[in-house]
Design an enzyme around this catalytic site. Sequence first.
Site, mmCIF file in Angstrom:
data_model
loop_
_atom_site.group_PDB
_atom_site.id
_atom_site.type_symbol
_atom_site.label_atom_id
_atom_site.label_comp_id
_atom_site.label_asym_id
_atom_site.label_seq_id
_atom_site.Cartn_x
_atom_site.Cartn_y
_atom_site.Cartn_z
ATOM 1 C CD GLU A 363 -3.469 -0.519 1.567
ATOM 2 O OE1 GLU A 363 -3.977 -1.500 2.130
ATOM 3 O OE2 GLU A 363 -3.925 0.625 1.646
HETATM 4 C C1 LIG Z 1 2.302 -9.237 -0.425
HETATM 5 C C2 LIG Z 1 1.930 -8.086 -1.303
HETATM 6 C C3 LIG Z 1 0.587 -7.821 -1.527
HETATM 7 C C4 LIG Z 1 0.213 -6.761 -2.366
HETATM 8 N N1 LIG Z 1 -1.116 -6.536 -2.619
HETATM 9 C C5 LIG Z 1 -1.461 -5.590 -3.549
HETATM 10 C C6 LIG Z 1 -2.836 -5.431 -3.941
HETATM 11 O O1 LIG Z 1 -3.752 -6.067 -3.399
HETATM 12 N N2 LIG Z 1 -3.126 -4.554 -4.922
HETATM 13 C C7 LIG Z 1 -2.168 -3.805 -5.538
HETATM 14 O O2 LIG Z 1 -2.515 -3.024 -6.435
HETATM 15 N N3 LIG Z 1 -0.859 -3.920 -5.179
HETATM 16 C C8 LIG Z 1 -0.489 -4.792 -4.209
HETATM 17 N N4 LIG Z 1 0.831 -4.943 -3.845
HETATM 18 C C9 LIG Z 1 1.844 -4.110 -4.489
HETATM 19 C C10 LIG Z 1 2.504 -3.105 -3.555
HETATM 20 O O3 LIG Z 1 1.655 -2.035 -3.296
HETATM 21 C C11 LIG Z 1 3.851 -2.700 -4.184
HETATM 22 O O4 LIG Z 1 4.711 -3.819 -4.051
HETATM 23 C C12 LIG Z 1 4.466 -1.483 -3.526
HETATM 24 O O5 LIG Z 1 3.707 -0.327 -3.798
HETATM 25 C C13 LIG Z 1 5.913 -1.242 -3.954
HETATM 26 O O6 LIG Z 1 6.058 -1.378 -5.335
HETATM 27 P P1 LIG Z 1 7.207 -2.315 -5.965
HETATM 28 O O7 LIG Z 1 7.156 -3.613 -5.260
HETATM 29 O O8 LIG Z 1 7.049 -2.321 -7.423
HETATM 30 O O9 LIG Z 1 8.571 -1.611 -5.566
HETATM 31 P P2 LIG Z 1 9.337 -0.462 -6.373
HETATM 32 O O10 LIG Z 1 8.382 0.607 -6.746
HETATM 33 O O11 LIG Z 1 10.155 -1.087 -7.426
HETATM 34 O O12 LIG Z 1 10.293 0.119 -5.231
HETATM 35 C C14 LIG Z 1 11.422 -0.601 -4.757
HETATM 36 C C15 LIG Z 1 12.039 0.206 -3.604
HETATM 37 O O13 LIG Z 1 12.438 1.495 -4.077
HETATM 38 C C16 LIG Z 1 11.803 2.508 -3.324
HETATM 39 N N5 LIG Z 1 11.418 3.640 -4.202
HETATM 40 C C17 LIG Z 1 10.720 3.590 -5.368
HETATM 41 N N6 LIG Z 1 10.518 4.837 -5.839
HETATM 42 C C18 LIG Z 1 11.087 5.691 -4.943
HETATM 43 C C19 LIG Z 1 11.194 7.095 -4.834
HETATM 44 N N7 LIG Z 1 10.660 7.918 -5.755
HETATM 45 N N8 LIG Z 1 11.836 7.615 -3.758
HETATM 46 C C20 LIG Z 1 12.365 6.814 -2.817
HETATM 47 N N9 LIG Z 1 12.293 5.469 -2.855
HETATM 48 C C21 LIG Z 1 11.663 4.915 -3.895
HETATM 49 C C22 LIG Z 1 10.553 1.858 -2.714
HETATM 50 O O14 LIG Z 1 10.151 2.537 -1.544
HETATM 51 C C23 LIG Z 1 11.030 0.435 -2.471
HETATM 52 O O15 LIG Z 1 11.680 0.361 -1.232
HETATM 53 C C24 LIG Z 1 1.220 -5.960 -2.966
HETATM 54 C C25 LIG Z 1 2.565 -6.221 -2.711
HETATM 55 C C26 LIG Z 1 2.932 -7.275 -1.893
HETATM 56 C C27 LIG Z 1 4.394 -7.535 -1.659
#
Ligand SMILES: Cc1cc2nc3c(=O)[nH]c(=O)nc-3n(C[C@H](O)[C@H](O)[C@H](O)COP(=O)(O)OP(=O)(O)OC[C@H]3O[C@@H](n4cnc5c(N)ncnc54)[C@H](O)[C@@H]3O)c2cc1C
Length: 381
Positions: A363
Amino acid sequence: MDYFLTDNQKIIKRLAKKISDEVISKVASKYDWEGIFPKDILDLLAYTELTGVYIPKEYGGFGGGVLEMCLVVEELSRNCAGIAVSYAATALGAYPIMLYGTENQKKKYLTRIAKGEAIAAFALTEADAGSDVSNIKTVAEKQGDFYILNGNKHWITNGAEADIYVVFAVTDKSKGPRGISAFIVEKGYEGFYFGKKEDKMGIRASSTTELIFENCKVPKENLLGREGTGFIVAMKTFDRTRPGVAAMAVGIAQGAYEHALKYARERIQFGQPLTSFQAIQHMLADMYINIEAARSLLYSTCRMIDNGAKNYTKESSACKVFASDVAMKVTVDAVQIMGGNGYVKDYPVEKMMRDAKVTQIFEGANQIQRNIIASEIVKDL
Ligand SMILES: Cc1cc2nc3c(=O)[nH]c(=O)nc-3n(C[C@H](O)[C@H](O)[C@H](O)COP(=O)(O)OP(=O)(O)OC[C@H]3O[C@@H](n4cnc5c(N)ncnc54)[C@H](O)[C@@H]3O)c2cc1C
């Protein structure tokens, strides 16, 4: 700490605690280890009417708000955050309909969700659009009485288990975030399939699955809000549901603290219980302080939302960040207090440590929450 909950809120919390302690605690380890989706527990929550606590009475719910939803999530998470998130993800799918649905959409979908006849999900994230959600590539093209959806969604909680999905797709690429729209998609619609189920570190009882749309036909009356308002639908939903992640984190931390305290009282080393050593006492004191601080911020934010405040974005993000960082620290310390026994599956704290991690990620990862809070603070100047 006395949080002066209303009588109804106390009843809801007590009921959720009873289910958590008497039913969930007994299956948590097995469901986690084997990745069993907790349909039986969700059915029990439906039977006890806890599925409708946050849904308005006119749609078959109890008429409570975000605080009532969080009280349930917190208590379920004390024993299993994986089971709790299966409940909470339905709220994540229900809130966009509550906030932006037409009367027909609310009657059709919320009544089923309130009764626990339908599980919901929220589908925004894609392979190349995690933190950068405005970069989604799933498209929806209007053709006569239908929108035709094409694209994939990743990481969707309740994935293949849900009945009702709120799905975000691009309806006008030239408009950036203002070209995104939200749709209600039902399981069984033509062209809607499920892909990979994720094998996760924690919250393993919950199902996290890929959704696939190949020329999926969605009736035009299932557009949620207006075309182009999808990004706002998502952000306003998160404002209301991030406290749910904070509640999960508070529940996990509370559970880990209770186990560590009990263990420290019983474990004898150097002829004394661990609780007689000041190094352990200070860890327990810090756990208590941090958990109460997180819970206070969570309940205050919920009350702000439920009492009709206009803008609560930074408070909602703040309670999610603070509580999830607390959950991570408290669970690591609980493992430390329990020594080798904290590190094995015979005791529940290793699972709690694994479960805590995701509350800092989903989230909106905590870095993104800090960006949101900073931008709200700067705006306020
Ligand atoms: C178990 C699980 C359940 C989930 N359920 C849902 C769901 O029901 N519906 C849904 O839509 N999504 C869901 N998600 C997705 C979740 O919201 C995303 O995984 C999350 O928003 C992070 O995106 P990402 O994994 O692509 O990481 P990335 O966006 O690739 O980020 C990787 C890291 O880089 C950091 N980062 C990225 N951009 C920046 C920035 N501009 N400044 C500083 N740091 C940055 C992030 O904070 C993170 O630590 C789920 C994820 C998991 C793991």
